[in-house]
Write a protein that holds these residues in place. Structure first.
Motif, PDB file in Angstrom:
ATOM      1  N   THR A 165       0.849  -1.192   0.000  1.00 30.36           N
ATOM      2  CA  THR A 165       0.000   0.000   0.000  1.00 30.36           C
ATOM      3  C   THR A 165       0.879   1.235   0.000  1.00 30.36           C
ATOM      4  O   THR A 165       1.777   1.372   0.832  1.00 30.36           O
ATOM      5  CB  THR A 165      -0.923   0.011   1.229  1.00 30.36           C
ATOM      6  N   ASP A 182      -2.651   3.741  -3.346  1.00 30.41           N
ATOM      7  CA  ASP A 182      -2.531   2.696  -4.354  1.00 30.41           C
ATOM      8  C   ASP A 182      -2.263   1.380  -3.635  1.00 30.41           C
ATOM      9  O   ASP A 182      -1.341   1.296  -2.816  1.00 30.41           O
ATOM     10  CB  ASP A 182      -1.381   2.990  -5.321  1.00 30.41           C
ATOM     11  N   ILE A 184      -1.247  -2.423  -4.390  1.00 30.30           N
ATOM     12  CA  ILE A 184      -0.682  -3.261  -5.444  1.00 30.30           C
ATOM     13  C   ILE A 184      -0.443  -4.664  -4.905  1.00 30.30           C
ATOM     14  O   ILE A 184       0.163  -4.838  -3.841  1.00 30.30           O
ATOM     15  CB  ILE A 184       0.648  -2.666  -5.956  1.00 30.30           C
ATOM     16  N   THR A 185      -0.921  -5.660  -5.630  1.00 31.95           N
ATOM     17  CA  THR A 185      -0.760  -7.063  -5.238  1.00 31.95           C
ATOM     18  C   THR A 185       0.283  -7.719  -6.137  1.00 31.95           C
ATOM     19  O   THR A 185       0.190  -7.650  -7.364  1.00 31.95           O
ATOM     20  CB  THR A 185      -2.086  -7.818  -5.344  1.00 31.95           C
ATOM     21  N   TYR A 186       1.264  -8.367  -5.489  1.00 30.01           N
ATOM     22  CA  TYR A 186       2.326  -9.072  -6.206  1.00 30.01           C
ATOM     23  C   TYR A 186       2.220 -10.565  -5.913  1.00 30.01           C
ATOM     24  O   TYR A 186       1.917 -10.975  -4.791  1.00 30.01           O
ATOM     25  CB  TYR A 186       3.703  -8.577  -5.761  1.00 30.01           C
ATOM     26  N   LYS A 195       3.714  -8.137 -10.638  1.00 30.13           N
ATOM     27  CA  LYS A 195       2.486  -7.420 -10.296  1.00 30.13           C
ATOM     28  C   LYS A 195       1.278  -8.187 -10.814  1.00 30.13           C
ATOM     29  O   LYS A 195       1.195  -8.551 -11.985  1.00 30.13           O
ATOM     30  CB  LYS A 195       2.499  -6.014 -10.881  1.00 30.13           C
ATOM     31  N   TYR A 197      -2.251  -7.261  -9.793  1.00 31.30           N
ATOM     32  CA  TYR A 197      -3.213  -6.206 -10.095  1.00 31.30           C
ATOM     33  C   TYR A 197      -3.038  -5.070  -9.102  1.00 31.30           C
ATOM     34  O   TYR A 197      -2.351  -5.216  -8.086  1.00 31.30           O
ATOM     35  CB  TYR A 197      -4.670  -6.706 -10.082  1.00 31.30           C
ATOM     36  N   SER A 198      -3.636  -3.937  -9.407  1.00 30.76           N
ATOM     37  CA  SER A 198      -3.527  -2.770  -8.527  1.00 30.76           C
ATOM     38  C   SER A 198      -4.869  -2.054  -8.445  1.00 30.76           C
ATOM     39  O   SER A 198      -5.704  -2.146  -9.352  1.00 30.76           O
ATOM     40  CB  SER A 198      -2.446  -1.806  -9.032  1.00 30.76           C
ATOM     41  N   ARG A 200      -6.650   1.812  -7.105  1.00 33.71           N
ATOM     42  CA  ARG A 200      -6.476   3.178  -6.621  1.00 33.71           C
ATOM     43  C   ARG A 200      -7.720   3.572  -5.816  1.00 33.71           C
ATOM     44  O   ARG A 200      -8.842   3.500  -6.300  1.00 33.71           O
ATOM     45  CB  ARG A 200      -6.290   4.138  -7.808  1.00 33.71           C
TER      46      ARG A 200
END
Length: 217
Positions: A165, A182, A184-186, A195, A197-198, A200
């Motif tokens: 985050t 933001d 972001i999932t890794y 990555k 997906y992300s 906002r």
């Protein structure tokens, strides 16, 4: 003759009752031997299995193939890591006594035999994340496999994925009130974090600017 005739049914009934009693005893013995021969299976096995599947803190150990290291000096990991910026190392100091502003999480992110380590370095005053790192065991030590040093940033483990985050600030935003974030999932794949997906999230500027007026005013 009547006496002999009457004794026949009585003896037959007694013989049948004796046979039934003998069969019942044999059945009970068979069940007892069967229970002893199974080595304590059934309900007794369910107890230890359930106890091993959940550990303290609500962590479900059966979901992770690895095991949590007994003790890891997260501060030493950061200071010895050549990939960590000089600014983060310089500012990483105790906030009080020997208490460092470091959050540490353990979990399976890379599929290793030992749980991976997520380290978040914060500021002492307002707990702003200045660096997020992931370490994976390699031999007798740990290898740095992820690094994010654009504050404010914070990393967490979510169902086997790494979730980072990052707070988003626009010009004039105070530290306590960013304009958004933001997320972001890794996912670990082919020896690295990719990555997945992300998202906002934008916060409302109308919230938090003073006391809320009473209803009807």
């Amino acid at each position: 003759m009547r006496g002999l005739t009457g004794a026949g049914p009585n003896r037959a009934r007694e013989t049948i009752q004796a046979a039934i009693t003998a069969v019942s005893v044999l059945a009970a013995l068979a069940l007892l031997v069967s229970a002893c021969g199974t080595g304590g299976t059934g309900a007794r096995d369910e107890g230890p299995a359930h106890a091993d599947s959940v550990t303290g803190g609500g962590t479900t150990r059966t979901l992770s193939p690895g095991k949590t290291p007994e003790h890891v000096d997260a501060v030493r990991l950061i200071k010895d890591d050549p990939r960590v910026s000089a600014a983060v190392k310089r500012d990483l100091k105790p906030c009080a006594a020997d208490e460092y502003p470091v959050d540490v999480s353990y979990g399976d992110l890379t599929g290793g035999s030992v749980d991976d380590i997520v380290v978040n370095v914060l500021t002492c005053g307002d707990a702003v994340g200045v660096g997020a790192y992931v370490y994976r065991q390699e031999g007798d030590g740990y290898e740095s496999v992820f690094r994010a040093e654009e504050p404010p940033v914070y990393a967490e483990i979510d169902r086997g994925d790494l979730v980072v985050t990052k707070q988003v600030y626009e010009k004039g935003d105070p530290v306590s009130n960013p304009s958004g974030e933001d997320v972001i999932t890794y996912h670990w794949s082919a020896g690295r974090f990719a990555k997945k997906y992300s998202t906002r999230n934008e916060y409302s500027n109308a919230v938090g600017d003073g006391a809320t007026p009473p209803p009807g005013n």
